[in-house]
Design an enzyme around this catalytic site. Sequence first.
Site, PDB file in Angstrom:
ATOM      1  N   HIS A 122       0.990  -1.135   0.101  1.00  0.00           N
ATOM      2  CA  HIS A 122      -0.172  -0.178   0.004  1.00  0.00           C
ATOM      3  C   HIS A 122       0.862   1.246   0.042  1.00  0.00           C
ATOM      4  CE1 HIS A 122      -2.859   2.803   1.759  1.00  0.00           C
ATOM      5  NE2 HIS A 122      -3.806   2.112   1.467  1.00  0.00           N
ATOM      6  N   ASP A 199       2.747  -4.463   8.315  1.00  0.00           N
ATOM      7  CA  ASP A 199       1.586  -3.786   8.251  1.00  0.00           C
ATOM      8  C   ASP A 199       0.402  -4.334   8.069  1.00  0.00           C
ATOM      9  OD1 ASP A 199      -0.577  -2.511   7.022  1.00  0.00           O
ATOM     10  OD2 ASP A 199       0.545  -1.604   5.175  1.00  0.00           O
ATOM     11  N   GLN A 202      -4.781  -4.716   6.736  1.00  0.00           N
ATOM     12  CA  GLN A 202      -5.957  -5.498   6.666  1.00  0.00           C
ATOM     13  C   GLN A 202      -6.017  -6.849   7.437  1.00  0.00           C
ATOM     14  OE1 GLN A 202      -8.009  -5.111   4.434  1.00  0.00           O
ATOM     15  NE2 GLN A 202      -7.442  -3.210   3.801  1.00  0.00           N
ATOM     16  N   LYS A 225     -10.361  -0.157  10.456  1.00  0.00           N
ATOM     17  CA  LYS A 225     -10.311  -1.231   9.650  1.00  0.00           C
ATOM     18  C   LYS A 225     -10.828  -2.410  10.475  1.00  0.00           C
ATOM     19  CE  LYS A 225      -7.136   0.508   5.960  1.00  0.00           C
ATOM     20  NZ  LYS A 225      -8.215   0.871   4.810  1.00  0.00           N
ATOM     21  N   CYS A 363      -4.727   2.271  -3.827  1.00  0.00           N
ATOM     22  CA  CYS A 363      -3.400   2.918  -3.059  1.00  0.00           C
ATOM     23  C   CYS A 363      -2.249   1.957  -3.171  1.00  0.00           C
ATOM     24  CB  CYS A 363      -3.918   3.276  -1.690  1.00  0.00           C
ATOM     25  SG  CYS A 363      -4.817   4.706  -1.353  1.00  0.00           S
TER      26      CYS A 363
HETATM   27  C1  LIG Z   1      -2.393  -2.585   3.872  1.00  0.00           C
HETATM   28  C2  LIG Z   1      -2.813  -1.203   4.124  1.00  0.00           C
HETATM   29  N1  LIG Z   1      -1.767  -0.516   4.653  1.00  0.00           N
HETATM   30  C3  LIG Z   1      -2.164   0.629   5.181  1.00  0.00           C
HETATM   31  C4  LIG Z   1      -3.313   1.121   4.875  1.00  0.00           C
HETATM   32  C5  LIG Z   1      -3.424   2.474   5.380  1.00  0.00           C
HETATM   33  O1  LIG Z   1      -4.351   2.594   6.530  1.00  0.00           O
HETATM   34  P1  LIG Z   1      -4.872   3.968   7.031  1.00  0.00           P
HETATM   35  O2  LIG Z   1      -5.587   4.941   5.730  1.00  0.00           O
HETATM   36  O3  LIG Z   1      -6.022   3.740   8.050  1.00  0.00           O
HETATM   37  O4  LIG Z   1      -3.760   4.838   7.502  1.00  0.00           O
HETATM   38  C6  LIG Z   1      -4.293   0.472   4.251  1.00  0.00           C
HETATM   39  C7  LIG Z   1      -5.637   0.844   4.171  1.00  0.00           C
HETATM   40  O5  LIG Z   1      -6.028   1.819   3.229  1.00  0.00           O
HETATM   41  C8  LIG Z   1      -3.957  -0.801   4.090  1.00  0.00           C
HETATM   42  O6  LIG Z   1      -5.150  -1.478   3.419  1.00  0.00           O
END
Ligand SMILES: Cc1ncc(COP(=O)(O)O)c(C=O)c1O
Lengths: 405, 405, 150, 150
Positions: A122, A199, A202, A225, A363
């Site tokens: 991401h 990370d 998910q 999430k 993203c």
């Molecule tokens: C794998 C992953 N990493 C990072 C993020 C970023 O999360 P957030 O937008 O809650 O900071 C997301 C969600 O969009 C994600 O799915």
Amino acid sequence: MNIALPLKTDFPALQQKIKGHDLVWLDSASTTLKPKSVITAVHQYYTHCSANVHRSVHTPSEEATAAYERSREMARKFLNARSTTEIIFTAGTTDGINLLATSLSRGILKPGNAILITQLEHHANIVPWQMLRDYHGVNLRIAPITATGDIDLDAFRAAMTPDVKLVAFSALSNAIGTVLPVQQMVRIAHEAGALTLIDAAQAVATMPVDVQALGCDFLVCSGHKMFGPTGIGLLYGRETLLDELPPARTGGDMIKSVTFEKTVFNDLPAKFEAGTPNIAGAIGLAAAIDFLLNIPFEAITRHEEALLQYAIMKLQEIPAVRRIGTPQKQVSIVSFVMENVHPHDAGSLFDDDGIAVRAGHHCAQPLMQHFNVPATIRWSFSLYNDMHDVNRALESIERILKVFS
Amino acid sequence: MNIALPLKTDFPALQQKIKGHDLVWLDSASTTLKPKSVITAVHQYYTHCSANVHRSVHTPSEEATAAYERSREMARKFLNARSTTEIIFTAGTTDGINLLATSLSRGILKPGNAILITQLEHHANIVPWQMLRDYHGVNLRIAPITATGDIDLDAFRAAMTPDVKLVAFSALSNAIGTVLPVQQMVRIAHEAGALTLIDAAQAVATMPVDVQALGCDFLVCSGHKMFGPTGIGLLYGRETLLDELPPARTGGDMIKSVTFEKTVFNDLPAKFEAGTPNIAGAIGLAAAIDFLLNIPFEAITRHEEALLQYAIMKLQEIPAVRRIGTPQKQVSIVSFVMENVHPHDAGSLFDDDGIAVRAGHHCAQPLMQHFNVPATIRWSFSLYNDMHDVNRALESIERILKVFS
Amino acid sequence: MTQAADLYQDIILHHSRSPRHFGTLDAYTHHIKADNPLCGDSYELFLQIGDDDIIRNASFEGAGCAISKASTSLMLDAVIGKSVAEAEALFVRFLCLVKEPGSPESQDESMGKLAAFSGVWKYPSRVKCAILSWHAMHDILQATHQKNTQ
Amino acid sequence: MTQAADLYQDIILHHSRSPRHFGTLDAYTHHIKADNPLCGDSYELFLQIGDDDIIRNASFEGAGCAISKASTSLMLDAVIGKSVAEAEALFVRFLCLVKEPGSPESQDESMGKLAAFSGVWKYPSRVKCAILSWHAMHDILQATHQKNTQ
Ligand SMILES: Cc1ncc(COP(=O)(O)O)c(C=O)c1O
Ligand SMILES: Cc1ncc(COP(=O)(O)O)c(C=O)c1O
């Protein structure tokens, strides 16, 4: 399969109609809906207590502090950290990675060190490291993935050159649902002397995440999430590392004493939490964790697995549909494109049927480049979805194809 | 004076009993209580919409995006910024200062440049600049205050040497209630070629804050101190400067395109907002601003002025009480110590009477050092306080003095 | 899919499947890229503007969603033969049509086939698809205008 | 102020006004600072521990709130004449008394005047005041113990 049915009513947002249809929420990978208990916990903080934490001797503040620190203990339990000193509240996954990147650039990472990420990441796990590359002279390397969307473990091993000091990767790809072999990758990284950041944005709502079992050094996730509020997230860090690292953000609460000449920082976890935190967010997140801990995780996993397998089977029967990513282990998330239908057009037409899906690059543009598509349609399943939801989405596909035939 | 009375019932937290007494909240400088409309706005986001922003083509996401951007427009109107591109959502004042410090260290401030703050500052406006001093080689200078707790304008002028590139100061001291001559100080700074950052954390709930009238380049504040949610705040920045500055935190939403080699950042304001924002927080903050805009600010100011003058008059009649800080212009906040009673002991005894006050250094240790006290008792007034509250607090003082006589 | 017709009127579907003026233009005087990296829409516009400020010819290349593609196709259809000033006026009116519920333009027969976009405002996230190429053209027209008034 | 007595029992008020063992000690063997920078409580402890591990004498200096001052005064009263091991045991029991609602120690007459602190748990933010000096003493006692078992 039945565990989803009683839960649907727990989510007030599912009561709404979209363009005359009952809402089908297939966008949990973007954000999950919130159960009543979470909404109530946030509401109660504002109506009842509504005080700041750590600052005053009065009863409302003591209650707020106790609730805030109870939330930290809930988070510790959820991630199975050794101690609450290892749990830092952040504003979310992105915030946690940025916080860690700043701290690492001040403490552990030196110019010339390398950071290894994967092609699956991401943007939140790409761009902050590019900033370290551009402003602090570290190198950024990419571990490639295979044609199916799996990590290429041989290439990953080969990339573990001695200059690699940090390996950062997602436990579960938000774009195509790949489950990464986290334990194995952490072991490979540790054997090569690198630190590891997972990370888990998910992963946390879909599979058990145990930092001790994974063996990772750092882990981040987002409250929104995992059925919790927006504006709150978690950073787990091994205590010895957090002790060693300098703070990233500074201000009130994270200090022991301040003179203009010299500031003494507070102990963990306060050292990493500057200013008034998102108190309502932390309390709501604790309610979300409580909600999750009351469902056996195997039941969630099995339920989402059944929905995913059914969806994949049915999608494969539609000639105009092409799945993007066919990883060996895939959970909760499926991505696809439709012949002659741009994903955004499909997204609008799903919406006309009351079905919320994500259409875009999720993203994860480098991953889209890997598959040579600008965007995909993504269905992501959570515990409140059921077969009926999948069937409605499948019917919608038929109609979309007809519009664009 | 009557404007406070109808408003008391708007704040559910005031309905609670503390140790058998109706709560008297004299700790609004730490955090304000929340009106029903704010609590409802947050609640509605979670029950009704609960989608992510900027990411999907479906209706709930479009509604969430519209509500989030409406909140930005409310904030623009509240601060009288020229455009919504100048409004960045942060997690609070501390977060905003840290974000700006990082960005400035990447874009505008060079080693050898100096930052000027005042002796009155909150730790949030001290420690982040110490970090720039320690990690980026900028110099940190302190503009002194007078014995009364006012800014020493001559010394401030003298401190404006050509190396000073940024002047950062609070509009209203959270510890002793000094109102700073912001416009004048901004003018002096600009004449010397320095940029200006106003910490308006305390000011926004008490006096009108108009960035164009003040002429400042940057301004920060916190939602939770202006009747809004926790975990949300505002950073105002002049558009030309924000355009020039590199982003501080990176990830999803703040990019136009990402490849591993090169990332193109998004336009303002997205450039400074990485990841899923605190959507519920922004929506709640908009409700708080709406609440504030519906009361004539002069009424709030006059009301708080009357309470403060009455409290000061009465406190001066008590020989054992010594005011800390007697600035020329003081609003909403009064700090004092009591002979033979440590502020923390007093704090606990006020609490026994249901009166929430702050006892401590108010995250302003250098200011405490200036007055040579480790801590003070602070009463801070807001629009929901009334004379009855002041009288109850005054009665409490009598009893505290008796306990320790 | 009750409302599908709101967004995907036949004319839009038709122009997205078989866009007009698709391809490069040899004798162009102006060229610009219209990118929306967020959704991957990416077009190149070619305009041939005469000394008399008349748009003599135009074409486009690239890929994107049905809305952006049809909008580009219909835009070029509408502006070829018009003067720079007329095209600019149309740009402004098209923006109103796309963004505003019940705009005067949605009732105005002179908008011709462009009226097919009068339901887009109901889909805020798709507005940018409909106006992507229009903004790019506007950039060209403004540049022309500035050059001429220098 | 119905509950004031919970926290500010006469004995605490008395020891905070007229602390015992206040001042420096010439013949001390151990010295430590007990600081809580957050609330400004700051004491210095002086202990004279004999070769037989008996706390022969002790004193303190410094300033802070009534709870921390009375706690320090009463602590020294209680440990002078005790062995290091006995003082350590008392430290553990005092922690229970201060932190736990209805702890066994609160019913235990052998706690003596220290029982005055049995209501502090109701004021979580004040617990750290009551145990500040105790933790500092504990640090000294542990160091003694480690030295002796080396
Ligand atoms: C794998 C992953 N990493 C990072 C993020 C970023 O999360 P957030 O937008 O809650 O900071 C997301 C969600 O969009 C994600 O799915
Ligand atoms: C003047 C001032 N600046 C900064 C802050 C920090 O605000 P926050 O804790 O909301 O980040 C405060 C509040 O404590 C304050 O009063």
